[in-house]
Design a protein around this motif. Structure first.
Motif, short mmCIF file in Angstrom:
data_model
loop_
_atom_site.label_atom_id
_atom_site.label_comp_id
_atom_site.label_asym_id
_atom_site.label_seq_id
_atom_site.Cartn_x
_atom_site.Cartn_y
_atom_site.Cartn_z
N VAL D 29 -3.08 0.14 14.57
CA VAL D 29 -4.03 0.68 13.59
C VAL D 29 -4.39 -0.40 12.57
O VAL D 29 -3.68 -1.39 12.41
N GLY D 33 -5.15 2.79 8.49
CA GLY D 33 -4.40 3.69 9.36
C GLY D 33 -5.22 4.21 10.53
O GLY D 33 -4.78 5.12 11.24
N TYR D 57 0.50 4.82 11.65
CA TYR D 57 -0.07 5.30 10.39
C TYR D 57 1.00 5.32 9.29
O TYR D 57 0.77 4.87 8.16
N THR D 58 2.16 5.85 9.63
CA THR D 58 3.25 5.98 8.65
C THR D 58 3.69 4.61 8.14
O THR D 58 3.95 4.43 6.95
N VAL D 60 1.88 1.90 7.94
CA VAL D 60 0.85 1.40 7.01
C VAL D 60 0.95 2.15 5.69
O VAL D 60 0.92 1.55 4.61
N ALA D 61 1.06 3.46 5.77
CA ALA D 61 1.01 4.29 4.57
C ALA D 61 2.14 3.96 3.61
O ALA D 61 1.97 3.98 2.40
N ARG D 86 0.45 13.53 9.57
CA ARG D 86 0.42 12.37 10.45
C ARG D 86 1.72 11.55 10.37
O ARG D 86 1.85 10.54 11.03
#
Lengths: 133, 133, 133, 133
Positions: D29, D33, D57-58, D60-61, D86
């Motif tokens: 990603v 994300g 995603y996690t 990145v977040a 997510r």
């Protein structure tokens, strides 16, 4: 996108709403569609926290204003059947392009709460501030 | 469906997008509508990761191209009211059938990011590759 | 809750984050848990737009700080099994009560992006501003 | 992040999975994300299209590997009660930082389908390729 400019865009939209006699919410998102700043005027509807970021996300995702997207999603339109739980496809969302550098979209502003015309007017004022920055 | 073929379909779609001057995302899903391969071209919009898999899912789910589905979901159409958070009902999604064996649908390709005509052209190139395999 | 005060609370939280050396997002919500103002510092993580409003919502929903809620939701805790897609159950969300009038909760502040201790410190600064207003 | 590198990272992860005797899905990603590339090996579970992008995603977040996040979200942990549809909070997601430039996170890789140790090994191989690029 940066917070300082996003805040000034929100303020400009809120000020314009005052002139329009409208009560709005305004959202500014980054290139990934993620919220940078949000403001809801006193008395503005509770739909604003969903719709203003939704319009801004939609404008980034499709790189066009949600006003331009609106006629494409009507029955028989090219994009009728567009789906996704963050899409809001009527006027009030405007993408923000990087000047020069092949107009890469780096964020968007979304306004909700007034009539569509009022929302667009408020979003345009914020966009003008971006373009002048 | 298998990964090796799915990757070649993605590459074919991306190559066609280059010829079309479009920036696209392409998704290939299996018979269950689950992603096998996905590619987003540099500079393609962030809506692609939602819309390309959505079109492919929709094409598998209804065993028809999303272009053929589009007129059925307009008001008064046979499938008006079709709902579901993964449906995308305009051109760019094409189901992939097993040759011979009563045309069982075993996957689909979905393309998003260009005009609908460009998306369809890219999806058709990928489909041709499937049919020739 | 009103926008003018919400903005000042956001600013106070951002200023405190600067002192803490943290990059945060801050959200202020009303009695209905709906966003009034939101600010994400430059460079703060993209989880902020989900977590800061989530903490503020959770603090309003349960009329307690998310730090106080945290021990209640562990296995065996009184509220273990608490579910809902907007809940965030660790420190950083603080409810705002109306002074005098039986402490009716009229909003909350939520902060995310630093360590939990930093988030709490930023939320407390914003809360102090509310209580002094 | 760019597609060419993302594809090479996916290939490296898939190759490592072959060595591990695992069947995996791998997702890359961007900084927002949003999916850039995804590949699911033949025979890999259908959870992969949800979990591999979720881990990426996690990562990145929260700007940390999901393996490092895992102990923080257990009951009593600092981030227990983390929510969001997510999030996937066990090993297999690794953030990708821009070299030099204050380590800004510009994307992530997520792997799912093997044991957690296998997923991590595959994600690390892909990450090494990023760091060497």
């Amino acid at each position: 996108m940066n917070l300082e400019l996003a805040l000034r865009m929100c303020e400009a939209a809120v000020k314009q709403a005052g002139r329009e006699g409208a009560l709005i919410s305004v959202a500014v998102v980054d290139a990934g569609g993620h919220l940078v700043a949000f403001q809801r005027m006193d008395g503005a509807e509770i739909a604003g926290p969903v719709l203003a970021p939704g319009k801004a996300y939609t404008a980034v995702a499709h790189r066009m204003s949600t006003a331009d997207l609106a006629p494409l999603v009507v029955p028989g339109g090219e994009l009728y059947g567009l789906a996704g739980d963050r899409y809001v496809c009527f006027g009030g969302g405007i993408p923000l392009s990087e000047p020069g550098k092949d107009h890469r979209v780096v964020g968007a502003v979304g306004v909700s709460g007034g009539t569509v015309a009022q929302d667009v007017a408020c979003a345009e004022i914020a966009t003008a501030l971006w373009e002048g920055a």
